[in-house]
Scaffold this active site. Structure first.
Site, mmCIF file in Angstrom:
data_model
loop_
_atom_site.group_PDB
_atom_site.id
_atom_site.type_symbol
_atom_site.label_atom_id
_atom_site.label_comp_id
_atom_site.label_asym_id
_atom_site.label_seq_id
_atom_site.Cartn_x
_atom_site.Cartn_y
_atom_site.Cartn_z
ATOM 1 N N ASP A 6 45.263 38.245 34.548
ATOM 2 C CA ASP A 6 44.154 38.870 35.290
ATOM 3 C C ASP A 6 43.943 38.059 36.583
ATOM 4 O O ASP A 6 44.531 36.991 36.767
ATOM 5 C CB ASP A 6 42.871 38.892 34.449
ATOM 6 C CG ASP A 6 41.721 39.614 35.149
ATOM 7 O OD1 ASP A 6 41.985 40.569 35.903
ATOM 8 O OD2 ASP A 6 40.549 39.221 34.950
ATOM 9 N N CYS A 70 44.035 43.747 33.691
ATOM 10 C CA CYS A 70 43.330 43.926 34.958
ATOM 11 C C CYS A 70 43.590 45.350 35.430
ATOM 12 O O CYS A 70 44.751 45.732 35.640
ATOM 13 C CB CYS A 70 43.863 42.919 35.969
ATOM 14 S SG CYS A 70 43.205 43.156 37.634
ATOM 15 N N CYS A 182 37.016 47.854 34.878
ATOM 16 C CA CYS A 182 37.380 46.498 35.321
ATOM 17 C C CYS A 182 37.161 45.578 34.133
ATOM 18 O O CYS A 182 36.091 45.624 33.502
ATOM 19 C CB CYS A 182 36.504 46.080 36.497
ATOM 20 S SG CYS A 182 36.613 44.324 36.913
ATOM 21 N N HIS A 184 36.531 42.534 33.857
ATOM 22 C CA HIS A 184 35.419 41.584 33.957
ATOM 23 C C HIS A 184 34.129 42.135 33.340
ATOM 24 O O HIS A 184 33.276 41.378 32.879
ATOM 25 C CB HIS A 184 35.139 41.244 35.428
ATOM 26 C CG HIS A 184 36.039 40.188 35.995
ATOM 27 N ND1 HIS A 184 37.363 40.409 36.269
ATOM 28 C CD2 HIS A 184 35.789 38.894 36.339
ATOM 29 C CE1 HIS A 184 37.896 39.303 36.774
ATOM 30 N NE2 HIS A 184 36.961 38.369 36.826
HETATM 31 N N1 DGL Z 1 39.513 42.142 36.379
HETATM 32 C C1 DGL Z 1 39.957 42.977 37.449
HETATM 33 C C2 DGL Z 1 40.050 44.430 36.972
HETATM 34 O O1 DGL Z 1 40.136 44.711 35.793
HETATM 35 C C3 DGL Z 1 39.245 42.957 38.777
HETATM 36 C C4 DGL Z 1 38.526 41.790 39.316
HETATM 37 C C5 DGL Z 1 38.862 41.514 40.781
HETATM 38 O O2 DGL Z 1 38.383 42.229 41.682
HETATM 39 O O3 DGL Z 1 39.658 40.599 40.986
HETATM 40 O O4 DGL Z 1 40.098 45.329 37.781
#
Ligand code: DGL
Length: 257
Positions: A6, A70, A182, A184
């Protein structure tokens, strides 16, 4: 060994699910924090970066599978990665399908990074699985930052979180299901549920973990070996990061610039 990738800590939601269901699977975590946030980078920059970095990682660690935990990376680079390297890839894309299947009102919400929101990959998903739904999306870099800050021990500002996502509800007052596009955002689920308790929130982490287990089910793994996490740039507090990652089963955190 399985490589989980990620831009930051978002992939740890997938790691948590893998550990829960298959604690014996050996993992390496790679966070490309040098280029974080991915959600604000151009398609060209991201595609080149992800294909190069994963290529180096595949060569160095020879993983049995790679999890692109990600959405922003998966929706731009998954096809190119599969073409470039022979290792199996497990991607992570916005959970439009389960959200659409559950929605009664046919009004869906979608939270993701700005880059994911504008991808043709997302349009394909919407046409395929949510053709009869109205989709109200918010593309923001703020939520990933909030998740990163929470991971570092900072409190989540609920008012700021609400302000970031409220346009979605203003556009679609009868939204009943929201897809988290996302990784996160896994780490903001508790806060999102507090703010909007009647919404069905869809987080793909457990589906990605199940898919990973299915892909590697027939493979033999060497027991033992160090399970480490790698960052591509220095982190604000290495000792605290090591401690936090140890809770996810990683014995060390290495800054590999
Ligand atoms: N974790 C990433 C996702 O799933 C995005 C975070 C970022 O913008 O770097 O899209």
């Amino acid at each position: 060994m399985i490589l989980v990738f990620d831009s930051g800590i978002g992939g740890l939601g997938v790691v948590r699910q893998i550990r829960r269901d298959a604690p014996e699977l050996p993992l390496i975590y790679l966070a490309d924090n040098a280029l974080y946030p991915y959600g604000e980078k151009s398609d060209e920059v991201l595609l080149a970066r992800v294909v190069k970095l994963i290529g180096q990682a595949v060569q160095a660690w020879k993983p049995e599978a790679v999890v692109i935990a990600c959405n922003t990376a998966s929706t731009i680079a998954l096809a190119a990665l599969r073409q470039a390297y022979r290792v199996p890839f497990i991607g992570c894309v916005p959970p439009i399908k389960p959200a659409a299947a559950a929605s009664q009102t046919r009004q869906l919400g979608l939270l993701a990074t700005p880059a994911t929101i504008r991808r043709p990959y997302l349009q394909d998903l919407l046409e395929k699985f949510a053709d009869d739904c109205q989709v109200h999306s918010v593309g923001t870099a703020l939520l990933a930052d909030m998740a990163e800050a929470k991971f570092r021990g900072e409190a989540v500002d609920l008012a700021a979180l609400e302000a970031a996502i409220v346009p979605m509800f203003m556009a679609g007052p009868t939204i009943d299901a929201v897809a988290l596009g996302c990784t996160h955002y896994t780490f903001l689920l508790n806060e999102l549920r507090v703010l909007y308790p009647s919404i069905m929130w869809f987080d793909p982490a457990s589906a990605v973990a199940r898919q990973t287990q299915a892909v590697v089910a027939r493979q033999e793994f060497e027991p033992g070996g160090q399970q480490r996490a790698f960052f591509t740039a220095p982190v604000p507090d290495l000792a605290a990061t090591k401690e936090a990652f140890s809770e996810y089963g990683f014995s060390d955190v290495v800054i590999a610039v």
